[in-house]
Design a protein around this motif. Structure first.
Motif, mmCIF file in Angstrom:
data_model
loop_
_atom_site.group_PDB
_atom_site.id
_atom_site.type_symbol
_atom_site.label_atom_id
_atom_site.label_comp_id
_atom_site.label_asym_id
_atom_site.label_seq_id
_atom_site.Cartn_x
_atom_site.Cartn_y
_atom_site.Cartn_z
ATOM 1 N N MET A 1 2.412 -11.990 -6.382
ATOM 2 C CA MET A 1 3.194 -12.789 -5.446
ATOM 3 C C MET A 1 2.281 -13.419 -4.386
ATOM 4 O O MET A 1 2.365 -14.619 -4.113
ATOM 5 C CB MET A 1 4.261 -11.936 -4.756
ATOM 6 N N VAL A 2 1.396 -12.617 -3.808
ATOM 7 C CA VAL A 2 0.484 -13.132 -2.790
ATOM 8 C C VAL A 2 -0.430 -14.203 -3.388
ATOM 9 O O VAL A 2 -0.616 -15.277 -2.801
ATOM 10 C CB VAL A 2 -0.343 -11.991 -2.155
ATOM 11 N N THR A 3 -0.975 -13.938 -4.549
ATOM 12 C CA THR A 3 -1.859 -14.912 -5.199
ATOM 13 C C THR A 3 -1.121 -16.221 -5.441
ATOM 14 O O THR A 3 -1.624 -17.301 -5.123
ATOM 15 C CB THR A 3 -2.400 -14.348 -6.533
ATOM 16 N N ARG A 4 0.073 -16.145 -5.971
ATOM 17 C CA ARG A 4 0.864 -17.355 -6.250
ATOM 18 C C ARG A 4 1.187 -18.103 -4.951
ATOM 19 O O ARG A 4 1.098 -19.321 -4.898
ATOM 20 C CB ARG A 4 2.136 -17.005 -7.003
ATOM 21 N N MET A 5 1.554 -17.372 -3.909
ATOM 22 C CA MET A 5 1.885 -18.029 -2.643
ATOM 23 C C MET A 5 0.682 -18.801 -2.091
ATOM 24 O O MET A 5 0.839 -19.894 -1.551
ATOM 25 C CB MET A 5 2.365 -17.003 -1.617
ATOM 26 N N TYR A 6 -0.505 -18.235 -2.230
ATOM 27 C CA TYR A 6 -1.710 -18.906 -1.736
ATOM 28 C C TYR A 6 -2.055 -20.154 -2.536
ATOM 29 O O TYR A 6 -2.803 -21.006 -2.074
ATOM 30 C CB TYR A 6 -2.904 -17.959 -1.741
ATOM 31 N N VAL A 7 -1.539 -20.273 -3.752
ATOM 32 C CA VAL A 7 -1.865 -21.404 -4.621
ATOM 33 C C VAL A 7 -0.746 -22.447 -4.661
ATOM 34 O O VAL A 7 -0.990 -23.622 -4.915
ATOM 35 C CB VAL A 7 -2.190 -20.884 -6.046
ATOM 36 N N GLU A 8 0.488 -22.034 -4.385
ATOM 37 C CA GLU A 8 1.654 -22.914 -4.554
ATOM 38 C C GLU A 8 1.496 -24.300 -3.931
ATOM 39 O O GLU A 8 1.859 -25.293 -4.540
ATOM 40 C CB GLU A 8 2.915 -22.256 -3.994
ATOM 41 N N ASP A 9 1.010 -24.385 -2.705
ATOM 42 C CA ASP A 9 0.957 -25.682 -2.018
ATOM 43 C C ASP A 9 -0.377 -26.407 -2.192
ATOM 44 O O ASP A 9 -0.667 -27.361 -1.486
ATOM 45 C CB ASP A 9 1.291 -25.522 -0.526
ATOM 46 N N LEU A 10 -1.176 -25.969 -3.140
ATOM 47 C CA LEU A 10 -2.461 -26.610 -3.407
ATOM 48 C C LEU A 10 -2.349 -27.563 -4.586
ATOM 49 O O LEU A 10 -1.603 -27.299 -5.531
ATOM 50 C CB LEU A 10 -3.540 -25.560 -3.712
ATOM 51 N N GLY A 11 -3.096 -28.647 -4.538
ATOM 52 C CA GLY A 11 -3.183 -29.568 -5.662
ATOM 53 C C GLY A 11 -4.362 -29.213 -6.547
ATOM 54 O O GLY A 11 -5.175 -28.349 -6.217
ATOM 55 N N ASP A 12 -4.476 -29.908 -7.664
ATOM 56 C CA ASP A 12 -5.579 -29.640 -8.594
ATOM 57 C C ASP A 12 -6.937 -29.811 -7.931
ATOM 58 O O ASP A 12 -7.839 -28.997 -8.142
ATOM 59 C CB ASP A 12 -5.471 -30.552 -9.824
ATOM 60 N N ALA A 13 -7.101 -30.849 -7.119
ATOM 61 C CA ALA A 13 -8.386 -31.065 -6.441
ATOM 62 C C ALA A 13 -8.672 -29.944 -5.445
ATOM 63 O O ALA A 13 -9.830 -29.531 -5.280
ATOM 64 C CB ALA A 13 -8.400 -32.416 -5.741
ATOM 65 N N ASP A 14 -7.620 -29.427 -4.792
ATOM 66 C CA ASP A 14 -7.809 -28.330 -3.840
ATOM 67 C C ASP A 14 -8.360 -27.083 -4.519
ATOM 68 O O ASP A 14 -9.087 -26.301 -3.904
ATOM 69 C CB ASP A 14 -6.477 -27.965 -3.166
ATOM 70 N N LEU A 15 -8.000 -26.897 -5.779
ATOM 71 C CA LEU A 15 -8.476 -25.713 -6.499
ATOM 72 C C LEU A 15 -9.985 -25.724 -6.685
ATOM 73 O O LEU A 15 -10.581 -24.692 -6.993
ATOM 74 C CB LEU A 15 -7.794 -25.594 -7.859
ATOM 75 N N LEU A 16 -10.610 -26.875 -6.496
ATOM 76 C CA LEU A 16 -12.068 -26.983 -6.655
ATOM 77 C C LEU A 16 -12.811 -26.947 -5.324
ATOM 78 O O LEU A 16 -14.039 -27.057 -5.294
ATOM 79 C CB LEU A 16 -12.417 -28.254 -7.422
ATOM 80 N N ALA A 17 -12.086 -26.781 -4.223
ATOM 81 C CA ALA A 17 -12.734 -26.695 -2.913
ATOM 82 C C ALA A 17 -13.433 -25.352 -2.770
ATOM 83 O O ALA A 17 -12.980 -24.339 -3.298
ATOM 84 C CB ALA A 17 -11.695 -26.876 -1.810
ATOM 85 N N ARG A 18 -14.532 -25.369 -2.040
ATOM 86 C CA ARG A 18 -15.288 -24.139 -1.755
ATOM 87 C C ARG A 18 -15.309 -23.934 -0.242
ATOM 88 O O ARG A 18 -15.436 -24.882 0.506
ATOM 89 C CB ARG A 18 -16.719 -24.253 -2.269
ATOM 90 N N CYS A 19 -15.213 -22.690 0.180
ATOM 91 C CA CYS A 19 -15.253 -22.445 1.625
ATOM 92 C C CYS A 19 -16.674 -22.551 2.147
ATOM 93 O O CYS A 19 -16.885 -22.947 3.284
ATOM 94 C CB CYS A 19 -14.631 -21.100 1.981
ATOM 95 N N VAL A 20 -17.639 -22.209 1.322
ATOM 96 C CA VAL A 20 -19.064 -22.320 1.656
ATOM 97 C C VAL A 20 -19.803 -22.725 0.389
ATOM 98 O O VAL A 20 -19.313 -22.490 -0.722
ATOM 99 C CB VAL A 20 -19.650 -20.984 2.186
ATOM 100 N N PRO A 21 -20.973 -23.337 0.535
ATOM 101 C CA PRO A 21 -21.747 -23.625 -0.676
ATOM 102 C C PRO A 21 -21.986 -22.323 -1.457
ATOM 103 O O PRO A 21 -22.206 -21.271 -0.875
ATOM 104 C CB PRO A 21 -23.064 -24.182 -0.138
ATOM 105 N N LYS A 22 -21.879 -22.407 -2.731
ATOM 106 C CA LYS A 22 -22.056 -21.285 -3.657
ATOM 107 C C LYS A 22 -20.887 -20.303 -3.654
ATOM 108 O O LYS A 22 -20.892 -19.336 -4.400
ATOM 109 C CB LYS A 22 -23.377 -20.553 -3.413
#
Length: 162
Positions: free
Chosen positions: A16-37
């Motif tokens: 449930m937590v994992t899904r909630m964190y992903v629900e409002d993200l788009g496909d491009a957002d899934l490729l964002a990184r918080c820091v390099p590497k």
């Protein structure tokens, strides 16, 4: 409440937590990184799904089929890739995630509680000494990675959920 009920609740909550964190993200957002590497969410979802399949098999349960080359798309070597063509779209990850959750809950149901104190399969014993530990990791692994989604969400300007 039985030990199985607790394990199933851990799995349900983690998914449930994992899904909630992903629900409002788009496909491009899934490729964002918080820091390099840092690992992006698309790779992490693939890692979780492939890892779940592997753990279910090691525990002696049949894993749902994964798309061709799915495991190879989500190895340590592919974690550095930012090429959207090398990863799935969000709906495909969510569908596989739901399939893995159902298989995980079925595996917990199929495991007799009297076996929970038995040793986990040899390849899992370094991180899960007993069968109950291995079943718990089927849920907690998802939650551990979901925590890594939070700084990515913040970087993307998404609101905190918890």
């Amino acid at each position: 409440m039985t030990a199985k009920d607790v394990l199933k609740r851990v799995v349900e909550f983690s998914y449930m937590v994992t899904r909630m964190y992903v629900e409002d993200l788009g496909d491009a957002d899934l490729l964002a990184r918080c820091v390099p590497k840092g690992n992006h969410i698309a790779w992490q979802l693939g890692h979780l799904i492939a890892g779940q399949a592997d753990m279910l098999e090691k525990l002696g349960y049949r894993s749902p089929a994964l798309p061709p080359n799915f495991v190879e798309m989500h190895t340590k070597e592919t974690a550095a890739s930012d090429d959207p063509a090398k990863f799935l779209k969000k709906p495909a990850y969510l569908e596989l995630m739901d399939t893995m959750k159902a298989a995980t809950l079925a595996a917990i149901d199929a495991t007799p509680e009297r076996d929970f104190e038995k040793p986990a399969p040899e390849p899992m014993r370094s991180y899960a000494p007993q069968l109950a530990d291995a079943l718990a990791i089927l849920g907690t692994h998802w939650l551990m990675h979901a925590g890594q989604f939070v700084p990515i969400r913040r970087k993307l300007g998404k609101p905190p959920l918890f």
